[in-house]
Design an enzyme around this catalytic site. Sequence first.
Site, PDB file in Angstrom:
ATOM      1  N   ARG A   1       0.958  -1.282   0.007  1.00  0.00           N
ATOM      2  CA  ARG A   1      -0.274   0.052   0.015  1.00  0.00           C
ATOM      3  C   ARG A   1       1.056   1.306   0.052  1.00  0.00           C
ATOM      4  O   ARG A   1       2.028   1.074   0.263  1.00  0.00           O
ATOM      5  CB  ARG A   1      -1.035   0.025   1.002  1.00  0.00           C
ATOM      6  CG  ARG A   1      -0.670  -0.732   2.237  1.00  0.00           C
ATOM      7  CD  ARG A   1       0.397  -0.108   3.244  1.00  0.00           C
ATOM      8  NE  ARG A   1       0.043   1.474   3.470  1.00  0.00           N
ATOM      9  CZ  ARG A   1       1.041   2.638   3.657  1.00  0.00           C
ATOM     10  NH1 ARG A   1       2.479   2.025   3.667  1.00  0.00           N
ATOM     11  NH2 ARG A   1       0.764   3.740   3.690  1.00  0.00           N
ATOM     12  N   GLY A   2       0.363   2.637  -0.008  1.00  0.00           N
ATOM     13  CA  GLY A   2       1.042   3.526  -0.394  1.00  0.00           C
ATOM     14  C   GLY A   2       1.046   3.775  -1.848  1.00  0.00           C
ATOM     15  O   GLY A   2       1.319   2.932  -2.736  1.00  0.00           O
ATOM     16  N   ALA A   3       0.885   5.049  -2.340  1.00  0.00           N
ATOM     17  CA  ALA A   3       0.763   5.607  -3.818  1.00  0.00           C
ATOM     18  C   ALA A   3       2.018   4.974  -4.575  1.00  0.00           C
ATOM     19  O   ALA A   3       1.634   4.101  -5.499  1.00  0.00           O
ATOM     20  CB  ALA A   3       0.159   6.801  -4.001  1.00  0.00           C
TER      21      ALA A   3
ATOM     22  N   ARG B   1      -7.680  -0.400  -6.532  1.00  0.00           N
ATOM     23  CA  ARG B   1      -7.917   0.700  -5.636  1.00  0.00           C
ATOM     24  C   ARG B   1      -7.750   1.987  -6.475  1.00  0.00           C
ATOM     25  O   ARG B   1      -7.165   2.047  -7.269  1.00  0.00           O
ATOM     26  CB  ARG B   1      -6.857   0.879  -4.580  1.00  0.00           C
ATOM     27  CG  ARG B   1      -6.695  -0.221  -3.685  1.00  0.00           C
ATOM     28  CD  ARG B   1      -5.721   0.038  -2.489  1.00  0.00           C
ATOM     29  NE  ARG B   1      -6.216   0.811  -1.429  1.00  0.00           N
ATOM     30  CZ  ARG B   1      -5.586   1.573  -0.487  1.00  0.00           C
ATOM     31  NH1 ARG B   1      -4.422   1.151  -0.464  1.00  0.00           N
ATOM     32  NH2 ARG B   1      -6.163   2.261   0.296  1.00  0.00           N
TER      33      ARG B   1
ATOM     34  N   GLN C   1      -2.109   2.903   9.904  1.00  0.00           N
ATOM     35  CA  GLN C   1      -0.788   2.930   9.331  1.00  0.00           C
ATOM     36  C   GLN C   1       0.167   3.788  10.178  1.00  0.00           C
ATOM     37  O   GLN C   1       1.390   3.427   9.776  1.00  0.00           O
ATOM     38  CB  GLN C   1      -1.003   3.465   7.834  1.00  0.00           C
ATOM     39  CG  GLN C   1      -1.859   2.507   6.890  1.00  0.00           C
ATOM     40  CD  GLN C   1      -3.163   2.840   7.073  1.00  0.00           C
ATOM     41  OE1 GLN C   1      -3.729   3.201   7.782  1.00  0.00           O
ATOM     42  NE2 GLN C   1      -3.726   2.795   5.745  1.00  0.00           N
TER      43      GLN C   1
ATOM     44  N   ASP D   1      -2.205  10.840  -2.209  1.00  0.00           N
ATOM     45  CA  ASP D   1      -2.523   9.906  -3.384  1.00  0.00           C
ATOM     46  C   ASP D   1      -2.809  10.423  -4.764  1.00  0.00           C
ATOM     47  O   ASP D   1      -2.671   9.869  -5.595  1.00  0.00           O
ATOM     48  CB  ASP D   1      -3.733   8.972  -2.692  1.00  0.00           C
ATOM     49  CG  ASP D   1      -3.131   8.126  -1.647  1.00  0.00           C
ATOM     50  OD1 ASP D   1      -3.069   8.587  -0.308  1.00  0.00           O
ATOM     51  OD2 ASP D   1      -2.654   7.022  -1.751  1.00  0.00           O
TER      52      ASP D   1
ATOM     53  N   ASN E   1      -5.560  12.379   0.216  1.00  0.00           N
ATOM     54  CA  ASN E   1      -4.593  11.595   1.071  1.00  0.00           C
ATOM     55  C   ASN E   1      -5.395  10.972   2.122  1.00  0.00           C
ATOM     56  O   ASN E   1      -6.627  11.180   2.271  1.00  0.00           O
ATOM     57  CB  ASN E   1      -3.401  12.452   1.786  1.00  0.00           C
ATOM     58  CG  ASN E   1      -2.413  11.748   2.298  1.00  0.00           C
ATOM     59  OD1 ASN E   1      -1.744  10.609   1.667  1.00  0.00           O
ATOM     60  ND2 ASN E   1      -2.008  11.987   3.463  1.00  0.00           N
ATOM     61  N   LYS E   2      -4.620  10.120   2.800  1.00  0.00           N
ATOM     62  CA  LYS E   2      -5.361   9.145   3.898  1.00  0.00           C
ATOM     63  C   LYS E   2      -6.523  10.119   4.698  1.00  0.00           C
ATOM     64  O   LYS E   2      -6.154  11.094   5.150  1.00  0.00           O
ATOM     65  CB  LYS E   2      -4.430   8.354   4.697  1.00  0.00           C
ATOM     66  CG  LYS E   2      -4.939   7.887   5.873  1.00  0.00           C
ATOM     67  CD  LYS E   2      -5.796   6.592   5.264  1.00  0.00           C
ATOM     68  CE  LYS E   2      -5.205   5.840   4.274  1.00  0.00           C
ATOM     69  NZ  LYS E   2      -6.314   4.899   3.579  1.00  0.00           N
TER      70      LYS E   2
HETATM   71  O1  MRU Z   1      -4.441   3.287   2.396  1.00  0.00           O
HETATM   72  P1  MRU Z   1      -3.152   3.462   2.213  1.00  0.00           P
HETATM   73  O2  MRU Z   1      -2.348   3.061   3.079  1.00  0.00           O
HETATM   74  O3  MRU Z   1      -2.593   3.192   0.598  1.00  0.00           O
HETATM   75  O4  MRU Z   1      -2.928   5.027   2.315  1.00  0.00           O
HETATM   76  C1  MRU Z   1      -1.572   5.687   1.888  1.00  0.00           C
HETATM   77  C2  MRU Z   1      -1.553   7.275   2.058  1.00  0.00           C
HETATM   78  O5  MRU Z   1      -2.623   7.599   2.197  1.00  0.00           O
HETATM   79  C3  MRU Z   1      -0.338   7.583   1.917  1.00  0.00           C
HETATM   80  O6  MRU Z   1      -0.085   8.883   2.824  1.00  0.00           O
HETATM   81  C4  MRU Z   1      -0.112   7.955   0.616  1.00  0.00           C
HETATM   82  O7  MRU Z   1      -0.216   6.837  -0.389  1.00  0.00           O
HETATM   83  C5  MRU Z   1       1.420   8.404   0.285  1.00  0.00           C
HETATM   84  S1  MRU Z   1       2.695   7.087   0.405  1.00  0.00           S
HETATM   85  C6  MRU Z   1       3.949   7.788  -0.255  1.00  0.00           C
END
Ligand code: MRU
Length: 345
Positions: free
Chosen positions: A44-46, A85, A200, A241, A251-252
Site C-alpha cells: 500500500r502507499g501510492a 484501488r 498505518q 494519493d 490523502n489518507k
Molecule cells: O490506504 P493507504 O495505506 O494506501 O494510504 C496511504 C496514504 O494515504 C499515503 O499517505 C499516500 O499513499 C502517500 S505514500 C508515499
Amino acid sequence: MYALKWFGSELSLLDQTLLPTEEVYRHYDSVEGVYDAIRNMVVRGAPAIGVAAAYGMVLAARTGPPGEGFLPNLESSADYLISARPTAVNLPWAVERMLATAREFSAENIKAYKGARYDALISRLEQEAILIHEEDKATSKNIGENSLSLLKPGDGVLTHCNAGALATTGSGTALAPFYLALERGFPLKIYVDETRPRLQGARLTAFELDRAGADITLICDNMAATVMSQGKIQACITGADRIAANGDTANKVGTLGVAILASYFDIPFYIAAPTSTIDPSSQRGQDILIEEREADEIRHINGSLICPPDVPVYNPGFDVTPAELITAIITEKGIIRPPYDADIM
Ligand code: MRU
C-alpha cells in the site's frame, strides 16, 4: 527490510497487514496475485502500488497470448489492476505507462506480438517496470532534501498515515526528510498520528521510524489539536494519493483535519509527493474518486469487535485537502507554493 522486490519471475512483497508483529514476505507470479495484494493492502502507499502494478503488467504480458490477442489481453489486465484501488493515481499512471510501452513497441504492425519480436517485447516491458521502480527509488532522496530545507533543527513535526519506506521503494515521501535528518544528526521530534481505521501510523510509520532510531511520539488521531495547541508542532507533513491540477490533494482520511488544525494554529502544512502523484486530468478535488472500504475495518481493531456487530459504518479511505490549506507541495523537482495551477502544469 524491503517493501517490494522483483526477482525476474516473481514479485516479493512484505505483507504490511501483519506489521509490526510479523515480518512475512509473500511471492506473486500472476497478475491476479498482484491485484489481490494491492486490493488487500499487502502492499500500500501510492508509489509502492504503482511499482507493484507495473510488475503485475509484466506478469500479465507473459501470459500472452502471442499474436492478435496480445494487446486486448494486456488492456483488460490493465483495467483489472487499476480497479484494485481507485484513489491513488500512481496505480493508473504506472499501468498506462506500461500499456503505452507495449503499444509503441508494436506501433508498426501486429507481428511485433509474435515470435522473436514477442520475446523482445516482453523484455522491453520488464525493462520499463524496472525503470519505473528505479525512478521511484530516486525520487525519495530529492523529496527528502527539498522537505528538509523547510525544517529547522529541533522542530516538532506531525505526520499522518505512512508515507515512508513501506509506502515507496525508497525512503518515502513525507518521511524521507526524517531519514535524511537522522543521517545528518539534524534533530527533529516527530509526532505520528495512529491513523484509524487501519492504523498505518501506529503499525507502519512508528515501526519503520522506531527501527531507524528516530525520535518519535505516537498519538491518537484526536490528540493532534492538543499537541498543536501546546506549541509542540512547528510543521505538518504528509504524503498524497492524488494531486489535482489546482493543488487540491487526496490523502489518507484524517489529513484534512490535520490541515484545518494547522491552519487554525498557524502551522505550515506540507504535502510531499512525487510528480507521478499529480493528476492534471482531475481539475479539482471534487473530481477525485474516494475509495470506500469495508465496514469491518472500523468495527474491528486487530480482529476484535469494538462496537455492536451490525452498527452502520461509513468508511472513506481518503479525504481531500483544499489547496488553500496547503502551504507548499514538495516534489522531487522542487517546491511549489500557491497559487498552484501554473506550477503544477
Ligand atoms: O490506504 P493507504 O495505506 O494506501 O494510504 C496511504 C496514504 O494515504 C499515503 O499517505 C499516500 O499513499 C502517500 S505514500 C508515499
